[in-house]
Scaffold this motif. Structure first.
Motif, PDB file in Angstrom:
ATOM      1  N   THR A   2       2.066 -11.658   8.309  1.00 59.77           N
ATOM      2  CA  THR A   2       2.088 -10.276   8.815  1.00 59.77           C
ATOM      3  C   THR A   2       3.390  -9.536   8.501  1.00 59.77           C
ATOM      4  N   SER A  26       0.816  -1.216   0.000  1.00 58.66           N
ATOM      5  CA  SER A  26       0.000   0.000   0.000  1.00 58.66           C
ATOM      6  C   SER A  26       0.851   1.268   0.000  1.00 58.66           C
ATOM      7  N   LEU A  27       2.117   1.183   0.413  1.00 56.11           N
ATOM      8  CA  LEU A  27       2.973   2.385   0.336  1.00 56.11           C
ATOM      9  C   LEU A  27       3.263   2.719  -1.127  1.00 56.11           C
TER      10      LEU A  27
HETATM   11  P1  TMP Z   1       0.326  -3.126   3.179  1.00 61.92           P
HETATM   12  O1  TMP Z   1       1.472  -2.789   2.287  1.00 61.92           O
HETATM   13  O2  TMP Z   1      -0.753  -3.908   2.500  1.00 61.92           O
HETATM   14  O3  TMP Z   1      -0.190  -1.921   3.916  1.00 61.92           O
HETATM   15  O4  TMP Z   1       0.899  -4.121   4.310  1.00 61.92           O
HETATM   16  C1  TMP Z   1       1.966  -3.738   5.133  1.00 61.92           C
HETATM   17  C2  TMP Z   1       2.370  -4.914   6.007  1.00 61.92           C
HETATM   18  O5  TMP Z   1       1.339  -5.243   6.926  1.00 61.92           O
HETATM   19  C3  TMP Z   1       2.675  -6.203   5.239  1.00 61.92           C
HETATM   20  O6  TMP Z   1       3.823  -6.809   5.818  1.00 61.92           O
HETATM   21  C4  TMP Z   1       1.462  -7.081   5.459  1.00 61.92           C
HETATM   22  C5  TMP Z   1       0.939  -6.604   6.785  1.00 61.92           C
HETATM   23  N1  TMP Z   1      -0.516  -6.649   6.851  1.00 61.92           N
HETATM   24  C6  TMP Z   1      -1.149  -7.446   7.812  1.00 61.92           C
HETATM   25  O7  TMP Z   1      -0.486  -8.138   8.586  1.00 61.92           O
HETATM   26  N2  TMP Z   1      -2.511  -7.447   7.846  1.00 61.92           N
HETATM   27  C7  TMP Z   1      -3.280  -6.702   7.037  1.00 61.92           C
HETATM   28  O8  TMP Z   1      -4.510  -6.746   7.140  1.00 61.92           O
HETATM   29  C8  TMP Z   1      -2.613  -5.880   6.049  1.00 61.92           C
HETATM   30  C9  TMP Z   1      -3.419  -5.038   5.098  1.00 61.92           C
HETATM   31  C10 TMP Z   1      -1.246  -5.881   6.004  1.00 61.92           C
END
Ligand code: TMP
Ligand code: ASP
Length: 238
Positions: free
Chosen positions: A198, A100-101
């Motif tokens: 995660t 998402s970044l």
């Molecule tokens: P993102 O790039 O989708 O925001 O995710 C950032 C980090 O967070 C990535 O290592 C995956 C983790 N993550 C979770 O553990 N649970 C979630 O619901 C989401 C969206 C991301």
């Protein structure tokens, strides 16, 4: 609560009461989900892999003196943890642009950040876990300013400990998500899980994705990937 002591069932784990009111039993599930549950599959073997990997990462943090809820792994799919009141925030730390970044900034995936970025998301499925800034967090009372300061410090210390641990296995820690809880004694500890669900892990040489992105984007077999992480990390330690 169910007759078996079930307190809560989430997408990837069940939480049970134990005889000790301050201790809970976590049971990992053979369930993979992505995109807020839009994609969902039963994946045989995932419970064991995430239980072992989460125990391994939490044990490394405990050994480094970082406060976590983890007590011990008690079976292939279960572990005991301290009972906490979870704060409704997901704390994400990023070292390399991905996910998402990349979508939020348009910066290409793979750019190394000169210093880690910490982000906070409001744990609210109906709202779709929106990104919050520190003023929003104060507004919705998701954490007090001192709790937020401590969470940020612990998240950055966790980043250092986990980065060092996975680098020794030839892996890059791209980013990860933490949840925090308050114990009965009021101590702020890292809760929930730390696993390839995660965290994003890339192979240091090839930059191959070795985490839940293989499931999210259909890049490979989830269990083969998680097994590779467990093997590279030296197997279960607890
Ligand atoms: P993102 O790039 O989708 O925001 O995710 C950032 C980090 O967070 C990535 O290592 C995956 C983790 N993550 C979770 O553990 N649970 C979630 O619901 C989401 C969206 C991301
Ligand atoms: N954990 C979320 C879900 O299960 C989102 C994700 O990790 O992509 O739906």
């Amino acid at each position: 609560m169910g007759a078996d002591g079930l307190l809560y069932e989430g997408k990837a784990k069940k939480l049970f009461q134990t005889e000790n009111p301050n201790v809970l039993r976590v049971e990992y599930k053979d369930e993979a989900t992505a995109f807020n549950g839009e994609k969902m599959d039963e994946v045989a073997g995932k419970a064991r892999l995430n239980n072992e990997l989460s125990a391994l990462f939490f044990a490394k943090m405990n050994a480094a003196g970082l406060p976590t809820h983890f007590i011990e792994r008690t079976s292939s799919t279960e572990q005991l943890v301290k009972k906490t009141r979870i704060l409704p925030l997901e704390v994400v730390v990023r070292n390399i642009v991905a996910g998402s970044l990349q979508r939020r900034t348009g910066i290409a995936e793979g750019r190394e950040l000169t210093q880690p970025i910490v982000e906070y998301y409001y744990k609210d499925d109906e709202l779709g876990d929106p990104l919050l800034n520190e003023d929003h967090i104060r507004l919705v009372e998701a954490a007090t300013p001192p709790e937020l300061k401590q969470m940020r410090e612990l998240a950055l210390q966790t980043n250092e400990a986990l980065t060092a641990a996975v680098r020794a296995a030839g892996l890059l820690l791209v980013d990860f998500k933490l949840e925090f809880g308050l114990t009965e004694d009021g101590e702020l500890v890292v809760s929930d899980e730390i696993s390839p669900d995660t965290c994003r892990f890339w192979d240091e040489q090839t930059r191959e994705k070795l985490d839940k992105d293989v499931y999210r984007y259909g890049l490979g077999e989830l269990t083969d990937t998680y097994e590779q992480i467990l093997e590279r990390m030296g197997g279960s330690v607890s």
